[in-house]
Design an enzyme around this catalytic site. Structure first.
Site, PDB file in Angstrom:
ATOM      1  NE  ARG A   2      -7.127  -1.335  15.076  1.00 36.88           N
ATOM      2  CZ  ARG A   2      -8.280  -1.914  14.768  1.00 36.88           C
ATOM      3  NH1 ARG A   2      -9.073  -2.377  15.725  1.00 36.88           N
ATOM      4  NH2 ARG A   2      -8.656  -2.061  13.514  1.00 36.88           N
ATOM      5  CE  LYS A   3      -9.097   1.278  10.024  1.00 36.47           C
ATOM      6  NZ  LYS A   3      -9.489   0.646   8.747  1.00 36.47           N
ATOM      7  NE  ARG A  11      -3.555   0.086   2.627  1.00 34.00           N
ATOM      8  CZ  ARG A  11      -3.981  -0.523   3.725  1.00 34.00           C
ATOM      9  NH1 ARG A  11      -3.519  -0.159   4.905  1.00 34.00           N
ATOM     10  NH2 ARG A  11      -4.847  -1.508   3.648  1.00 34.00           N
ATOM     11  N   GLY A  61     -16.201  -7.389   1.837  1.00 32.30           N
ATOM     12  CA  GLY A  61     -16.135  -8.841   2.021  1.00 32.30           C
ATOM     13  C   GLY A  61     -16.318  -9.318   3.435  1.00 32.30           C
ATOM     14  CB  CYS A 112     -12.039  -2.429   3.365  1.00 35.34           C
ATOM     15  SG  CYS A 112     -10.965  -3.003   4.698  1.00 35.34           S
ATOM     16  N   GLY A 113     -15.037  -1.638   2.253  1.00 34.96           N
ATOM     17  CA  GLY A 113     -15.863  -1.131   1.159  1.00 34.96           C
ATOM     18  C   GLY A 113     -16.879  -0.087   1.585  1.00 34.96           C
TER      19      GLY A 113
END
Length: 599
Positions: A260-261, A146, A518, A523-524
């Site tokens: 975390r992110k 990424r 998914g 993430c979508g």
């Protein structure tokens, strides 16, 4: 509107971080890392009401301390750590970059890697700090890489280089345009990584700090600098944030050990292309005392257990304080964030615990002058603005130039596509490409005299149309089980197939945003879609296990943003087409094809 004056924003912060890195490179003693525990209560959608005075002073003690350049968790906060924190305690992931541990790791075979727990943790966890994700479950020995790409702006040279990397991997190599406006490349093998990192540096790219407990790609207006209606050019700000986050690709050790992110974005237009309400920090343009700056939204996130929209911090910063407030907020999150259950480690959980005023106070005391102004009432985003379409041909603010938005089906180009895109950007534009959070690509700076020739390019006729079918326009899909080990279902090919079949059943008169993810990690971003599909396992009419999806409806973006809700759970994927067609007819004004043809 011209760009804000940002050339003097906090160079001292970048230098401070650089000095830490230099000190760290001189250190060779391994340091143990420890972490805090504690629980937080669930939050309502609105800002918590508690203040700093209601929080025990002991809770405000920083959980971390600096040791030899690295930030580590204090011994007394070690109880209840989650597995990712244990990996960080054993060895700081940034050592693979700072001490060039990646070269040693790249010399090992995957068999050798798996024989050592430490090496296995390196490739499965620590390499994510370098933007490398091992696809152990579905693509053993292969990695996704990424990139950092602030504001989604890239060049033809960068695109060609990435194409050259994935091309050598044949059918295993491909790329993705992500929902954070950047590139991901697939098929990478470990022995190639040191050379790829050098190649990225040569074209002005980095993958550093793009995964796990780091700051994600700063998102901005994809039309920044070319939009006739933009409020502010977001590129200087997203660039400065990215430079701060990675210390100009040297590694910013001050913020690589977050709980975390953490997602930032800078808003530059009334259209809110950047989706501010799903970011940990969103800068919203606003004036105060005649000066242009930003009000702040905080805490937006998606996770398996909880999804929240960002809420006002009641704070305004000037252009000069865009990076300092980012730094202060990250330090507050780093120092005080929960590090137990990974599902409760995002920043909103800390806001819940401290209360908005308590959290604001912690950010304020970490500002350079320990002052954080209250929010301005002079917001610049027009609430009733109708979001514009960027696909197709549109005039720029620069006379005689246009930008052309291209639809990239579910964001998945191959190496040959990327080479063609790079050529087109050079031949018709200025060699620049813009990526969007809807997984599409914009070619800016096209002379009007060249537009017709561009539209006749085979790539636009056959693959990446500027005028796709209306239901394809808003189609987004995460990686899915083809590559991702966390995904429960295949998404990209299925999203295209279901949409194509639905298009044969119904006719729609306006775009409907359909997102696929998914798994519940989302993430979508299915919660912001008009119709969303979240992968799950279910059973068919015969009781046999099969791939399915929870169907979400009602997500909105823009000033009236709203997260969608579950419409129907655990629908077998083979049964989705009629359900989607029915939804489109009942809620989105679609007409059955047979009725349309009869009329």
């Amino acid at each position: 509107m011209a760009s804000l004056p940002v050339n003097k924003i906090i160079p001292s912060t970048l230098q401070h971080s650089r000095n830490r890195t230099i000190r760290c490179q001189k250190q060779h003693q391994h340091q143990k890392m420890v972490q805090p525990a504690g629980a937080v209560s669930p939050a309502a959608k609105t800002a918590p009401a508690s203040s700093s005075s209601s929080v025990d002073s002991a809770r405000l003690e920083p959980r971390v301390e600096e040791r030899d350049g690295f930030w580590v968790l204090k011994e007394k906060f070690r109880a209840g750590i989650n597995p990712a924190e244990k990996v960080k305690i054993e060895k700081d992931p940034m050592k693979l970059f700072i001490e060039n541990g990646i070269s040693e790791l790249a010399s090992l075979s995957m068999e050798q890697v798996d024989q050592s727990k430490d090496s296995k943790d390196d490739v499965d966890v620590r390499l994510k700090w370098l933007g490398l994700f091992h696809r152990r479950k579905h693509h053993y020995g292969r990695f996704m890489m990424r990139l950092k790409l602030p504001n989604g702006v890239t060049t033809s040279g960068q695109t060609r280089y990435l194409a050259s990397v994935i091309k050598k991997y044949g059918k295993d190599g491909c790329a993705d345009v992500t929902t954070r406006q950047n590139w991901q490349i697939r098929g990478v093998v470990l022995p190639d990584v040191p050379e790829i990192i050098k190649g990225l540096e040569s074209v002005g790219l980095t993958s550093l700090q793009s995964g796990m407990d780091n700051v994600r790609n700063p998102v901005g207006n994809p039309l920044a600098g070319i939009d006739p209606h933009e409020i502010v050019d977001t590129r200087p700000f997203t660039n400065l944030i990215s430079q701060f986050v990675t210390d100009n690709s040297r590694g910013n050790l001050d913020i690589t050990n977050l709980p975390r992110k953490w997602n930032p974005c800078v808003i530059g237009s009334h259209d809110l292309y950047e989706h501010p309400h799903i970011n940990d920090l969103a800068y919203m343009p606003a004036t105060k005392n005649g000066k242009l700056g930003f009000n702040l939204l905080v805490g937006g996130f998606f996770s398996i257990k909880r999804c929240e929209e960002a809420i006002p911090l009641d704070a305004w910063v000037s252009a000069e304080d865009v990076v300092p407030v980012c730094k202060a907020m990250l330090e507050a999150f780093r120092d005080l964030g929960f590090r137990g259950n990974r599902q409760k480690c995002r920043m909103m959980w800390l806001i819940d615990e401290l209360g908005m005023e308590g959290f604001r106070a912690e950010v304020e005391k970490r500002m350079p002058n320990q002052v954080l102004e209250r929010a301005s009432a002079e917001e610049l985003v027009q609430k009733q603005w109708e979001r514009r379409e960027y696909l197709g041909v549109h005039p720029q603010k620069q006379e005689g130039l246009s930008f052309v938005g291209l639809h990239i089906p579910v964001g998945r180009p191959q190496a040959d596509d990327m080479e063609d895109l790079a050529r087109i950007a050079d031949e018709y534009g200025s060699g620049e490409l813009r990526l969007t959070v809807e997984q599409n690509i914009i070619i800016p700076n096209v002379e009007n005299s060249k537009v017709e020739a561009l539209l006749n390019e085979p790539l636009l006729k056959e693959r990446f149309s500027p005028e796709p079918p209306i239901l394809m326009k808003g189609l987004v899909a995460c990686t899915g089980s083809q590559f991702c080990g966390q995904a429960i279902i295949e998404t990209k090919a299925r999203a295209l197939k279901v949409t194509e079949e639905v298009q044969r059943l119904v006719s729609v008169t306006r775009p409907v945003r359909m997102h696929w993810t998914g798994c519940p990690n989302s993430c979508g971003q299915v919660q912001v879609a008009d119709i969303g599909f979240m992968g799950c396992m279910t059973r068919d009419e015969n009781g046999k296990p099969c791939e399915g999806a929870d169907v979400f409806v009602g997500g909105r973006i823009g000033s009236d943003s709203h997260l969608g809700e579950v419409y129907k759970k655990a629908v077998p994927c083979k049964d989705l087409v009629p359900i989607v067609a029915e939804l489109l007819i009942n809620q989105f004004g679609a007409v059955p094809r047979e009725r349309e043809e009869a009329e």
